[in-house]
Design an enzyme around this catalytic site. Structure first.
Site, PDB file in Angstrom:
ATOM      1  N   GLU B  46     -18.876  11.300 -46.037  1.00 25.98           N
ATOM      2  CA  GLU B  46     -18.655   9.880 -46.322  1.00 25.98           C
ATOM      3  C   GLU B  46     -19.992   9.259 -46.681  1.00 25.98           C
ATOM      4  O   GLU B  46     -20.910   9.253 -45.864  1.00 25.98           O
ATOM      5  CB  GLU B  46     -18.158   9.188 -45.045  1.00 25.98           C
ATOM      6  N   ASP B  57     -20.973  -3.708 -39.254  1.00 26.82           N
ATOM      7  CA  ASP B  57     -21.888  -2.673 -38.783  1.00 26.82           C
ATOM      8  C   ASP B  57     -22.872  -3.167 -37.735  1.00 26.82           C
ATOM      9  O   ASP B  57     -23.373  -4.282 -37.803  1.00 26.82           O
ATOM     10  CB  ASP B  57     -22.655  -2.084 -39.968  1.00 26.82           C
TER      11      ASP B  57
END
Lengths: 392, 258
Positions: B46, B57
């Site tokens: 990924e 995040d």
């Protein structure tokens, strides 16, 4: 018609572009906010607090010396007289009552200059709610008095240390903390930005500004509609509130004033409609200052409250459809206008607000026109900037 | 055949997907990192597209985004690095990133380019389902790209069913109400959520991510799903690595090998 659709779009702007982790939070708000804020119980408490706590209605003042100088009939909507010194509190009062009705236990908020943070800390103290305000580490340095005001009011001020460490990063951090605390926490966004339903909800709470202007102007002039309404725009909450009941009155010119910083094309500017392209920030599709690669650009303005790389989706729509007229004012011109208002009317405006006044120099209008300018905030918080600028 | 489909056809347990941010720690690390991940025996790569405002995040990936952007990484640069990747990398490759850079690139150009370089799937966390269906899905389909949506412990059963219907790669189960970031142990509450979703018998495979950092958390998550995704902990390995290839291989082998 300027109206939000059921998916939160104003034309092609708006929506809710959020990670799935925030979907339940946003969905809870979306489903509940209208039934709650339209209930008589909510309205009773909201109206009561706006009157006896915030000090509304704020006056609509005929500025005679300004009128003489600028050759029009100029009225000032005195949002600077609200408790805490700016219009921001209209929204935080609305949202804190909503948060209580939703059963939330704690409040988070972002702040740039600290005005929204102070307005949030204030209503949290009033309601006995736990309050955490995220603020860019750079802004914490620049706006120390507001940081201490929030602390005195019992709020925790947490520095956002990522990215450029200013308003957009504080907003990122507040969203992250909302992801981490999805159940018991309400996020009070301070402007008409963010995912649907925030832009419309915040505008609704701020719409008391134009609601009052209509009634006050009717009393003073025998008509509800001025010819022009002028307000500054960062995210755009005071402008949305000032324009709200005039969106669909085509005879009223809506003038939105953005911060041009050191010049629109100087690379140090926050003039989003001049520089922005369609993009996605903080959950809504709007005009956004960004690089070719889609990275968000850090804006600049001498006023921290206009220092935002995007613009509320409703304003992007006003710009796109031509319903709103957008003007950009440079730092220096805003400062001059702030001093002028101080000298002519005895009102020291926030530097954000000063931008709106400088727009008078760029506009053409008739001597018979009635112009309403929103004095969104008072200048006490900006004293240091005025002193540093020094040209008075 | 799409490599994501192929993978799930032949393997349904202990699938390990490794996330890293393109352009971190150094601009030209992308291909060497991919090759090391493949050599170590992971199943999916990924690649994160760095963004200035990564709202889902935690600090580790925020930092890697910032470093990557400062190194000069961009979507155009990334595609140029990936142009010949299929000569050297056989694993399924997924791009993960926030919507704005993709919008600026142009959604059809982006999907076409993904297909051209051999990307198999996309994870765009801030692309809402209704927008996906009305504006994006036709391009995903045209260029044979698998789409992955996220779910979290707060996602309702009704919503999970809906997501399952419109996902065609795998479902990304966010392990807790949380942004990304390495955490220590998996709680009973999380296990109950893993079990609840497992018992829904969704049509798509499930990979669990966020807070998976080591062999124990990987095995634990994988016992309730088809596998797991490691991101922040891997970024920390890259950050500290002196011999990148060797340490990537040692870390990944330490997670999957018995």
């Amino acid at each position: 018609m300027i109206k939000v659709d059921e998916n939160g779009f104003y034309g092609k702007f708006g929506g809710a572009f959020i990670p799935e982790m925030l979907y339940p939070n946003i969905e809870e708000l979306r489903e509940n906010y209208l039934p709650i804020i339209n209930s008589s119980e909510f309205q009773k408490e909201f109206r009561y607090l706006l009157k006896d706590y915030v000090g509304r209605p704020t006056p609509l003042f005929l500025a005679e010396r300004m009128s003489e100088k600028y050759k029009a009939k100029i009225y000032l909507k005195r949002e600077d007289l609200c408790h805490t010194g700016a219009h921001k509190v209209n929204n935080t009062v609305g949202q804190i009552i909503l948060a209580k009705k939703l059963g939330k236990k704690r409040i988070i908020a972002e702040t740039g200059a600290g005005q929204h943070g102070v307005a949030t800390a204030t209503v949290c103290a009033l309601m006995g709610m736990d309050c955490t305000v995220y603020m860019g580490a750079v802004d914490i340095e620049r706006q120390k008095p507001n940081v201490e005001r929030m602390r005195i009011l019992g709020a925790k001020v947490v520095p956002a240390t990522s990215g450029s460490q200013t308003l957009k990063d504080a907003t990122n951090e507040a969203m992250r903390q909302w992801i981490n605390n999805p159940v018991d926490t309400h996020y009070i966004i301070g402007s008409v930005v963010g995912p649907h339903p925030y832009p419309e909800m915040v505008a609704t709470f701020q719409s008391v500004i134009s609601e009052e202007i209509k009634a006050q102007l009717l009393e003073k002039e025998g008509r509800e509609n001025p010819d022009l309404v002028i307000a500054c725009v960062g995210g755009g909450s005071n402008a949305a509130g000032s324009f709200y009941h005039y969106y669909n009155e085509p005879s009223v010119r809506l003038i939105a004033v953005e911060a041009a910083g050191l010049g629109v094309f100087s690379g140090k500017s926050a003039a989003t409609t001049s520089l922005g392209k369609l993009g996605i920030l903080h959950g809504s599709r709007t005009l956004l200052m960004q690089t070719e690669d889609g990275q968000v650009v850090e804006p600049h303005s001498i006023s921290a409250g206009l220092d935002y790389p995007g613009i509320g989706p409703v304003h992007a729509h006003l710009f796109d459809t031509g319903r709103g007229e957008f003007i950009a004012v440079e730092d220096e011109d805003a400062m001059v206008a702030g001093i002028e208002l101080s000298r002519l009317e005895g009102i020291i405006p926030a530097i954000e607000t000063a931008h709106a006044f400088s727009a008078l120099n760029q506009l053409s209008y008739n001597a018979s026109d009635i112009i309403v300018i929103n004095v969104s905030g008072r200048g006490d918080k900006d004293l240091e900037t005025y002193i540093k600028w020094g040209n008075y | 055949m799409n490599r994501v489909d192929e993978l799930f056809k032949k393997k349904s347990t202990n699938i390990l997907s490794i996330y890293f941010t393109a352009g971190f720690p150094a601009l030209e690390d992308t291909l060497p990192i991919m090759k090391a991940i493949e050599a170590a025996g992971a199943d999916i790569i990924e690649i994160g597209i760095p963004y200035s405002d990564p709202i889902a995040d935690g600090p580790t990936i925020q930092d890697s985004n910032l470093v990557a952007l400062n190194n000069g990484m961009s979507l155009r640069k990334l595609f140029s690095q990936l142009a010949d990747m299929r000569k050297e990398v056989a694993l399924p490759v997924i791009l993960m990133g926030y919507l704005n850079p993709v919008v600026q690139y142009g959604i059809e150009d982006f999907c076409q380019k993904c297909k051209e370089v051999g990307v198999d799937g996309l994870i765009l966390p801030d692309l809402p389902m209704n927008q996906y269906l009305s504006e994006y899905k036709p391009f995903f389909d045209k260029y044979d790209l698998r789409n992955t949506f996220l779910i979290s412990p707060q996602t309702s059963e009704h919503r999970i069913r809906e997501i399952d219907e419109h996902t065609d790669g795998f479902i990304y189960m966010v392990s807790s109400a949380s942004i990304t970031g390495a955490k220590s142990a998996i709680s009973d509450e999380q296990l109950a959520y893993f079990e609840r979703v497992r018992n829904m018998h969704l049509k798509n495979p499930r990979l669990i991510g966020f807070g998976i950092s080591d062999r124990a958390s990987f095995k634990s998550a994988a016992s309730y799903s088809h596998g797991a995704i490691i991101g922040s902990a891997f970024i920390n390995v890259l950050k500290a690595a002196k011999d990148q290839e060797k340490e990537i291989i040692a870390y990944i082998k330490g997670i999957i090998n018995d």
